[in-house]
Design an enzyme around this catalytic site. Structure first.
Site, PDB file in Angstrom:
ATOM      1  N   HIS A 185       0.863  -1.185   0.000  1.00 42.40           N
ATOM      2  CA  HIS A 185       0.000   0.000   0.000  1.00 42.40           C
ATOM      3  C   HIS A 185       0.899   1.234   0.000  1.00 42.40           C
ATOM      4  O   HIS A 185       1.552   1.513   0.994  1.00 42.40           O
ATOM      5  CB  HIS A 185      -0.928   0.000   1.219  1.00 42.40           C
ATOM      6  CG  HIS A 185      -1.883  -1.155   1.231  1.00 42.40           C
ATOM      7  ND1 HIS A 185      -3.084  -1.139   0.561  1.00 42.40           N
ATOM      8  CD2 HIS A 185      -1.800  -2.384   1.805  1.00 42.40           C
ATOM      9  CE1 HIS A 185      -3.709  -2.299   0.727  1.00 42.40           C
ATOM     10  NE2 HIS A 185      -2.950  -3.077   1.477  1.00 42.40           N
ATOM     11  N   ASP A 208       2.071  -6.875   2.492  1.00 42.98           N
ATOM     12  CA  ASP A 208       0.894  -6.109   2.930  1.00 42.98           C
ATOM     13  C   ASP A 208       1.343  -4.858   3.701  1.00 42.98           C
ATOM     14  O   ASP A 208       0.726  -4.467   4.695  1.00 42.98           O
ATOM     15  CB  ASP A 208      -0.060  -6.957   3.774  1.00 42.98           C
ATOM     16  CG  ASP A 208      -1.442  -6.312   3.902  1.00 42.98           C
ATOM     17  OD1 ASP A 208      -1.675  -5.248   3.281  1.00 42.98           O
ATOM     18  OD2 ASP A 208      -2.283  -6.867   4.624  1.00 42.98           O
ATOM     19  N   PRO A 218      -6.373  -0.831  10.489  1.00 44.04           N
ATOM     20  CA  PRO A 218      -5.549  -2.040  10.472  1.00 44.04           C
ATOM     21  C   PRO A 218      -4.361  -1.893   9.524  1.00 44.04           C
ATOM     22  O   PRO A 218      -4.459  -1.195   8.517  1.00 44.04           O
ATOM     23  CB  PRO A 218      -6.522  -3.108   9.961  1.00 44.04           C
ATOM     24  CG  PRO A 218      -7.497  -2.344   9.110  1.00 44.04           C
ATOM     25  CD  PRO A 218      -7.610  -0.965   9.712  1.00 44.04           C
TER      26      PRO A 218
END
Lengths: 430, 321
Positions: A59, A304, A322
């Protein structure tokens, strides 16, 4: 003899005698002993040479989340972590669900030039889970998108998932599913089990992952499509994957470094730095993740990497977003979790960090063997070094690392992308 | 004791010490014309409630006032919280304004832990606290989400000790919505620490996955357990925390898990009926049972004041000693 870069005394895959690797015009020109050349020299005696790492799940937060990460800061973190290619998830603002947005991300990545940035396209418009996004437009854009995902959300509608899988076969693309049944995880805050019960945190049952993966494997089988399962976290899911692979389903899977090493036992202080989706699970689950990675049922490690600015993390547990940083700690965590205990050797690290992710993401010049004529895209690792993780010292804008203060093995000495040094000794190329 | 966040902060000796202090404070107030002790004069206690409450909030305030502390109530509604202020900033604001103690109720499990963490970190960093730079506010958990409500468990223990003459070896049943209940969690762990034998009775849908690791037993049927109990604690069905169907209907729940008059008659004569309140009469407890002599519901409330006095005393007077 002339060249651009001479890597001296390095052991490819940590195997055999040290060799010199001469790079010219972005490719490996020669591998031998005592090579002499007019070139920038990288003394790599005692170091391990691996193909550059490829992260299928990052991300970068840009556009829209620049307080947490930018393509520039995320690219730096990637290069410093040994990555030469990253796949950037589309849950940005605006969402990466159109050729315009994915081309923007791709172009910014190329301008910065520290790592190949491959945008992942959204499966559905606005990640809304209702209408398929223009997958072919994104695939034929300059970004050449080959991976689609609504990551952060599950493509839950079975008919929509079926159509997306079918449609993607015409693009040689893969659908990467964030497997989470939304009904089974309403309000979920932590792995459903002993720790969450004691802490009064609403449970995220492992079955919410397992059931979606089972359904998707059946859909992929019928469509003859490629399915990739994001961040596998439950031992039950591994059993489903093992059976599907044995039956010939074209399914691949990733595990994050944190699900290899960390467990929900860290939650007792309610520090949201440990809040992540899917949640940290039990020690038995983590052990099964390591087994499955060694066995190949789980194909790759993907970070991630999910930076968050302090205001999204320094809150009460339920209010926190999160996600955790991963790019600069992935190698060290993998070494701690799998290499030190003897579950993976360096060739295994190359497989799960570079070769297989490049294959899944359809990258032709990444994850290649270390051989003459191949792209000079490497990670040079010091296997004997140790370092202490400090979130404030990492390149990301967010500092949300769950490894704060931990001493971890293995450092990235240099990262080389098509012959160009992108990071060296903890600093990115100017 | 710097904060009171969880009953697991207390071992048996510390819990007993608090109960003894509560007894002494009760004695000290008995027969006084002016119901006020000077113990916490000059100390400031702020109650910060992000959820509705009657008895907890009132009893903390009365506890503070009876010990001459200055008490201030802040409601999330009508405060800067409504303007989007973070919990951390609110906590820092209360500390800087001079709150020696913040009593907090919050819908997020672990909120009190986070506030204690921020308070200690701020003090370590020399940020201005209630007594100037480097001093820390102490935090009392008055209910955090579905995690804990330690002073409720302490007042329940005080009530049981009064009524039964002790806690060790006594059998206590906890009946109802354990899944969403912070009262159940605090009671299970505190009563186990104090040597009681705890049994839970609930629909399987209202027991958390992982309950098997708790220091208690799960009973199958209410009527089989009742004759063996020294006390039964009825939990409120928490409609506001429910995200779906846990049982078919209120009627069926009342039939299977409600403490009816007929069921209450199965209890031994000495047994005590507890309810943390607020009660839903006719659902988990029949009106006649709630008002019967065996019911300790109002004694619980009164003990709540004394126990909260003891907690404030240990946190605030103990700190200076």
């Amino acid at each position: 003899m002339t060249g651009d870069l001479l890597i001296r005394g390095v052991r490819p895959y940590g195997e055999g005698e040290p060799v010199d690797v001469l790079v010219r015009d972005g490719v490996v020109a020669e591998i031998g002993t005592r090579l002499s050349a007019t070139a920038e020299v990288l003394d790599a005696s005692g170091l391990v040479l691996l193909p550059g790492f490829v992260d299928l799940h990052t991300h970068l937060r840009e556009p829209g989340g620049e307080e947490s990460e930018t393509i520039e800061s995320g690219s730096a973190a990637a290069a410093l972590g040994g990555y030469t290619a990253v796949f950037a998830m589309p849950n940005t603002d605006p969402v990466g669900d159109s050729a315009v947005v994915v081309e923007h991300v791709w172009r910014r990545g190329a301008e910065i030039g520290l790592v190949d940035v491959h945008p992942v396209g959204a499966v559905t418009v606005g990640l809304g889970g209702e209408r398929m996004a223009e997958l072919a437009s994104m695939a034929s854009s300059r970004a050449r998108v080959r991976m689609f995902s609504d990551d952060g959300r599950c493509v839950h509608d079975p008919m929509l998932m079926r159509r997306a899988l079918e449609y993607a076969t015409s693009l040689d693309a893969v659908i990467a599913q964030h497997a989470e049944d939304p009904r089974l995880t309403e309000g979920a805050q932590a792995h459903e089990g002993v720790v969450a019960a004691r802490l009064g945190l609403a449970g995220w049952p492992a079955t919410a992952e397992e059931t979606v993966v089972a359904r998707d494997c059946a859909l992929a089988r019928d469509a003859g499509a490629r399915l990739h399962v994001c961040h596998v976290s439950s031992a039950h899911t591994v059993a489903v994957l093992r059976a599907a692979k044995a039956a010939g389903v074209r399914v691949t899977a990733e595990v994050t470094p944190h699900h290899l090493l960390l467990t929900d036992a860290t939650l007792t202080a309610y520090d949201p730095v440990h809040k992540v989706n899917p949640p940290l699970r039990t020690a038995d689950d983590a052990r099964e993740m390591r087994n499955a990675l060694a066995e190949g049922v789980i194909d790759v490690v993907a970070t991630d990497h999910a930076p968050h600015a302090a205001q999204y993390k320094d809150t009460e547990w339920a209010a926190a977003r999160p996600g955790m940083l991963g790019l600069q700690t992935a190698l060290s965590v993998l070494v701690r979790a799998c290499v030190e205990p003897g579950r993976l050797d360096w060739r295994g690290v190359a497989r799960v960090m570079s070769q297989r992710p490049a294959e899944i993401g359809r990258l032709r010049d990444q994850g290649r063997p270390i051989a003459v004529g191949e792209p000079a895209t490497f990670t040079v690792v010091d296997p004997d070094d140790m370092w202490t993780v400090r979130g404030a010292g990492l390149a990301s804008r967010g500092t949300n690392t769950p490894y704060e203060g931990m001493r971890l093995p293995a450092t990235v000495v240099a990262t080389v992308l098509r012959g160009r040094v992108t990071a060296r000794e903890g600093k990115v190329a100017a | 004791m710097r904060h009171l966040l969880s009953v697991t902060d207390l071992d048996a000796a510390a819990a007993t010490d608090l109960l003894d202090t509560a007894d002494r404070l009760r004695q000290a107030l008995l027969g006084r014309e002016v119901r006020k002790l000077p113990t916490l004069r000059g100390r400031t206690v702020v109650t910060m409630f992000y959820e509705d409450s009657t008895r907890t909030r009132v009893s903390f305030e009365i506890a503070g006032k009876w010990m001459s502390a200055d008490t201030v109530n802040v409601a999330a509604r009508g405060s800067s919280v409504g303007k989007g202020e973070s919990l951390r900033d609110t906590a820092a604001t209360l500390a800087a304004a001079g709150a020696d103690c913040v009593v907090v109720r919050h819908p997020a499990s672990g909120a009190a832990h986070r506030m204690a963490h921020w308070a200690d970190r701020a003090a370590k960093e020399g940020v201005v606290g209630p007594g100037g730079p480097g001093t820390a506010t102490c935090v009392v958990n008055a209910g955090d989400g579905t995690h804990e409500h330690p002073t409720q468990a302490l007042l329940d223990a005080a009530t049981l000790r009064d009524r039964l003459g002790g806690i060790a070896g006594r059998r206590v049943g906890i009946v109802g919505d354990v899944l969403h209940s912070r009262v159940a969690r605090s009671n299970v762990f505190l009563l186990a620490t104090l040597g009681a034998d705890v049994v839970l009775v609930a629909p399987p849908t209202l027991l958390p996955v992982g309950v098997e690791a708790w220091p208690c037993r799960v009973g199958a049927e209410l009527e089989a357990e009742l004759p063996t109990l020294d006390a039964v604690m009825m939990l409120r069905v928490q409609a506001e925390r429910m995200r779906g169907t846990y049982f078919p209907s209120a009627r069926e729940y009342a039939v299977r898990y409600g403490l009816s008059e007929r069921r209450a008659a199965l209890l031994p004569a000495h047994a005590v009926v507890l309810h943390p309140g607020p009660m839903v009469r006719g659902m988990e407890i029949a009106p006649a049972v709630a008002d019967a002599p065996a019911s300790a519901v109002l004694a619980q409330v009164r003990n709540g004041v004394h126990v909260r006095m003891a907690v404030l005393y240990h946190l605030l007077a103990g700190a200076t000693a």
